[in-house]
Design an enzyme around this catalytic site. Structure first.
Site, PDB file in Angstrom:
ATOM      1  CG  HIS A 275      36.589  36.779  32.881  1.00 11.27           C
ATOM      2  ND1 HIS A 275      37.330  37.938  32.880  1.00 11.27           N
ATOM      3  CD2 HIS A 275      35.947  36.744  34.072  1.00 11.27           C
ATOM      4  CE1 HIS A 275      37.162  38.573  34.027  1.00 11.27           C
ATOM      5  NE2 HIS A 275      36.316  37.868  34.780  1.00 11.27           N
TER       6      HIS A 275
ATOM      7  CG  ASP B  58      37.697  39.894  37.158  1.00 15.31           C
ATOM      8  OD1 ASP B  58      36.516  40.131  36.851  1.00 15.31           O
ATOM      9  OD2 ASP B  58      38.121  38.740  37.410  1.00 15.31           O
TER      10      ASP B  58
ATOM     11  CD  GLU C  79      33.079  37.637  41.021  1.00 11.92           C
ATOM     12  OE1 GLU C  79      33.231  36.436  41.333  1.00 11.92           O
ATOM     13  OE2 GLU C  79      33.358  38.095  39.890  1.00 11.92           O
TER      14      GLU C  79
ATOM     15  CG  HIS D 158      32.730  40.056  37.003  1.00 13.72           C
ATOM     16  ND1 HIS D 158      33.338  38.838  36.769  1.00 13.72           N
ATOM     17  CD2 HIS D 158      31.749  40.153  36.073  1.00 13.72           C
ATOM     18  CE1 HIS D 158      32.743  38.228  35.763  1.00 13.72           C
ATOM     19  NE2 HIS D 158      31.768  39.022  35.313  1.00 13.72           N
TER      20      HIS D 158
END
Length: 248
Positions: free
Chosen positions: A133, A140, A219, A222
């Site tokens: 990020h 996300d 995730e 993500h």
């Protein structure tokens, strides 16, 4: 033609490199819903995260434009995107790390990591000292239904494995777990999902991959742009301030 944007253009200084540029997603894809969780208290820290002075999604121009194309693809299915997090300053990642090593702070355990000991969050890949990020091309996100946007929603504080409906005007599609649920159920290919959640995860995955994003397999939410412009950089400008600049 380039557009001049007055809201939220951040230039990040770099020492031996050309200056990287982040742009506000809403200037490129205004129909993408933004619910920046780390700006408020509905997150695994239970408070605003350091560095999130504003709740604005910033991305590199290439990532923002790719996400705009994903939004158009989703609209063909009567759906849209909702982003939870985009560019994340390194100081915010440091705040996550400091929280993770404070084993006495378990206020949000029941909601976000009910079965994983806090001491194992690093080892199991849920917390790290560096994050994609901070390079500005990771996002996300989830899918929302255009027909559900006016439905009041409900539950904050429940076990994330039960995939509670989210608060606000834009509840997400059922994904089999809540956002930031530190549990195997959040692994993209978790084998025990019901049919609806499995379908929704696969659709999100295919939509994102179609425009050059790659998923982190622990995730489902993500994704990182494969051809990200700053693959080896980690930036630390807080999410505050605005400068009038052009969107490339």
């Amino acid at each position: 033609m380039r557009r001049r944007v007055l809201l939220g253009m951040w230039w990040l200084a770099a020492t031996a490199y050309a200056e990287p540029i982040f742009v506000p997603l809403r200037a490129v894809a205004p129909d993408v819903v933004q619910e920046i969780r780390y700006r408020g208290s509905d997150n695994f820290l239970g408070r605003t995260v350091t560095g999130y002075e504003q709740g604005e999604c910033l991305l590199t121009p290439s990532a923002a434009k790719a996400l705009a194309r994903v939004q158009l693809r989703a609209e063909a299915f009567g759906l849209g995107l909702k982003v939870y997090d985009c560019y994340r300053p390194q100081r915010s990642v440091d705040d996550f790390v400091a929280w993770a090593v404070d084993l006495d702070d378990t206020r949000m355990k029941r909601q976000y990591y009910p079965d994983v000991p806090k001491s194992e969050l690093f080892a199991q890949g849920y917390i790290a000292a560096r994050s994609g990020h901070s390079r500005g091309s990771t996002v996300d996100l989830t899918l929302v239904s255009a027909t559900a946007r006016q439905r009041p929603a409900s539950v904050i504080g429940e076990d994330c494995r039960r995939a509670p409906h989210e608060g606000g005007r834009y509840p997400s599609l059922t994904m089999g777990s809540g956002y930031d649920c530190f549990d195997p159920v959040s692994h993209t290919r978790y084998p025990h999902l019901d049919e609806t959640a499995r379908h929704n995860r696969l659709l999100l995955l295919l939509l994102m991959e179609s425009e050059g994003f790659s998923n982190y397999d622990k995730e489902w939410w993500h994704f990182t742009l494969v051809d990200e412009p700053y693959p080896d950089r980690y930036f630390d400008l807080p999410l505050s301030g605005s400068v009038s600049q052009e969107v490339p």
